[in-house]
Design a protein around this motif. Structure first.
Motif, PDB file in Angstrom:
ATOM      1  N   ILE A 176      82.752  22.983  17.939  1.00 20.62           N
ATOM      2  CA  ILE A 176      81.828  23.658  16.310  1.00 20.62           C
ATOM      3  C   ILE A 176      80.632  23.924  16.564  1.00 20.62           C
ATOM      4  CG2 ILE A 176      81.511  24.200  13.985  1.00 20.62           C
ATOM      5  CD1 ILE A 176      84.277  22.826  13.215  1.00 20.62           C
ATOM      6  N   GLU A 224      79.165  24.121  19.973  1.00 19.75           N
ATOM      7  CA  GLU A 224      78.861  24.986  20.342  1.00 19.75           C
ATOM      8  C   GLU A 224      79.050  26.736  20.285  1.00 19.75           C
ATOM      9  OE1 GLU A 224      81.642  23.414  23.329  1.00 19.75           O
ATOM     10  OE2 GLU A 224      80.471  21.659  23.220  1.00 19.75           O
ATOM     11  N   ASN A 225      79.406  26.628  19.034  1.00 16.88           N
ATOM     12  CA  ASN A 225      79.623  27.747  18.370  1.00 16.88           C
ATOM     13  C   ASN A 225      81.020  28.940  19.089  1.00 16.88           C
ATOM     14  OD1 ASN A 225      78.577  30.179  16.182  1.00 16.88           O
ATOM     15  ND2 ASN A 225      77.874  31.755  17.624  1.00 16.88           N
ATOM     16  N   LYS A 226      82.059  28.215  19.032  1.00 20.48           N
ATOM     17  CA  LYS A 226      83.424  28.494  19.460  1.00 20.48           C
ATOM     18  C   LYS A 226      84.390  28.286  18.840  1.00 20.48           C
ATOM     19  CE  LYS A 226      83.258  25.962  23.633  1.00 20.48           C
ATOM     20  NZ  LYS A 226      83.782  24.804  24.990  1.00 20.48           N
ATOM     21  N   GLU A 235      76.381  26.176   8.527  1.00 20.27           N
ATOM     22  CA  GLU A 235      75.879  27.304   9.183  1.00 20.27           C
ATOM     23  C   GLU A 235      76.642  28.158  10.198  1.00 20.27           C
ATOM     24  OE1 GLU A 235      72.683  26.172  12.110  1.00 20.27           O
ATOM     25  OE2 GLU A 235      72.874  24.180  10.098  1.00 20.27           O
ATOM     26  N   TYR A 236      77.892  27.515  11.220  1.00 20.09           N
ATOM     27  CA  TYR A 236      78.673  27.731  11.775  1.00 20.09           C
ATOM     28  C   TYR A 236      79.587  28.881  11.079  1.00 20.09           C
ATOM     29  CZ  TYR A 236      75.607  24.702  14.383  1.00 20.09           C
ATOM     30  OH  TYR A 236      74.952  23.725  15.388  1.00 20.09           O
ATOM     31  N   SER A 237      79.701  29.656  11.152  1.00 18.65           N
ATOM     32  CA  SER A 237      80.523  30.585  10.869  1.00 18.65           C
ATOM     33  C   SER A 237      82.164  31.251  11.640  1.00 18.65           C
ATOM     34  CB  SER A 237      79.508  32.487  10.229  1.00 18.65           C
ATOM     35  OG  SER A 237      79.447  32.945  11.086  1.00 18.65           O
ATOM     36  N   ARG A 238      81.719  30.426  12.413  1.00 21.97           N
ATOM     37  CA  ARG A 238      82.923  30.910  12.924  1.00 21.97           C
ATOM     38  C   ARG A 238      83.856  29.632  13.318  1.00 21.97           C
ATOM     39  NH1 ARG A 238      82.034  33.078  18.961  1.00 21.97           N
ATOM     40  NH2 ARG A 238      83.289  34.280  18.923  1.00 21.97           N
TER      41      ARG A 238
END
Length: 293
Positions: free
Chosen positions: A188, A190-192, A220-223
């Motif tokens: 997460i 790593e914004n994956k 904060e990580y919306s993905r």
């Protein structure tokens, strides 16, 4: 006899609709059923023709048999009206095209069960959706990873490698540990893209420490999205763009088996796992963590 037929090779279903018991149907047609399954060559010819027309030499190559052995079997299939000759080649008839996919599915299912019989016998299968159980043939090329004395962390090491290499992760899980959570957290960060469906029991645990603080820090990580199934289930599965990892509960202890996983990089197995994920994702709702009191 009324029948229901859904078009498409992979979705074909031919099922008695009159409520006649299958054993009664078997008694009525056992000669024809046994004729196919009693003969290796009959079954092989049908499966070989399932992928298209074949000449006699091509059938010899496919079955490893001589013309002398093949021709009587082909004549038998012609008499049953499953096979016919078109411009010198052999092809399935319309009813042959109904029968062959069912035979192929049974053969490949028996192959899956035969390759990893211990795994399937030892574990609960109830939480695998019925439609996915009917497609276990797609897991033929999978391998079972087990913790052994020489490598007591084999299962965890394989799971960690799968997660670290992933460009995205889809998961379905009724288990959670700080180690697993840490692996997913790294993906997460790593914004994956990460989507995880958890059981109601795990959702309750995520609202408490040590997981609560981690979830708060990842807002904060919306993905990354966590969903909660409305009903309990018992399995642990991760799917990435290139790999499937499936863990199940043991039948003898009723506990999750941390010492064995079914793993596959076969695209067919990955697609199978994605369908299992979509089944659970379709009925789940986003996780909502209540505010601290």
């Amino acid at each position: 006899m009324e029948r229901m037929i859904c078009a498409g090779r992979d979705s074909l279903i031919v099922r008695p609709m009159t409520g006649v018991p299958p054993l009664e149907i078997y008694d009525a047609y056992h000669d024809e059923i046994q004729a196919i399954f009693r003969s290796r060559l009959l079954t092989q010819v049908l499966i070989a023709l399932g992928s298209g027309s074949r000449s006699l030499p091509a059938l010899r190559d496919a079955t490893g048999s001589s013309s002398q052995a093949l021709i009587p079997k082909i004549r038998q299939l012609e008499a049953l009206q499953y096979v016919e000759q078109v411009r010198g080649d052999y092809v399935l008839t319309p009813i042959g095209r109904l029968v062959e996919p069912e035979i192929e599915r049974l053969v490949t299912l028996m192959g899956v069960l035969g390759r990893h019989r211990e795994f399937w016998v030892e574990h609960e299968l109830d939480s695998i959706p019925p439609e996915s159980l009917g497609e276990l043939r797609h897991l033929y090329n999978a391998m079972v990873i087990r913790d052994v004395e020489e490598d007591i962390y084999a299962v965890h090491a394989m799971f960690a490698e799968i997660i670290r290499k992933a460009s995205w992760v889809h998961g379905v899980s009724s288990i959670m540990s700080p180690v697993q959570a840490n692996l997913i957290e790294q993906v997460i960060i790593e914004n994956k893209p990460v989507e995880l469906v958890v059981s109601p029991e795990i959702a309750g645990k995520l609202a408490k420490e040590p997981y609560r603080a981690t979830l708060e820090s990842l807002k904060e990580y919306s993905r990354a999205v966590i969903y909660v199934s409305p009903a309990p289930f018992r399995l642990g599965m991760a799917v990435t763009e290139s790999c499937l990892s499936l863990g199940l509960y043991r039948r003898d202890t009723g506990t999750y088996d941390t010492a064995s996983d079914l793993v596959s990089s076969d695209p067919a197995a990955v697609a199978w796992g994605e369908r299992v994920f979509r089944h659970y994702r379709a009925i789940a709702s986003p996780l909502s963590i209540p505010p601290d009191k």
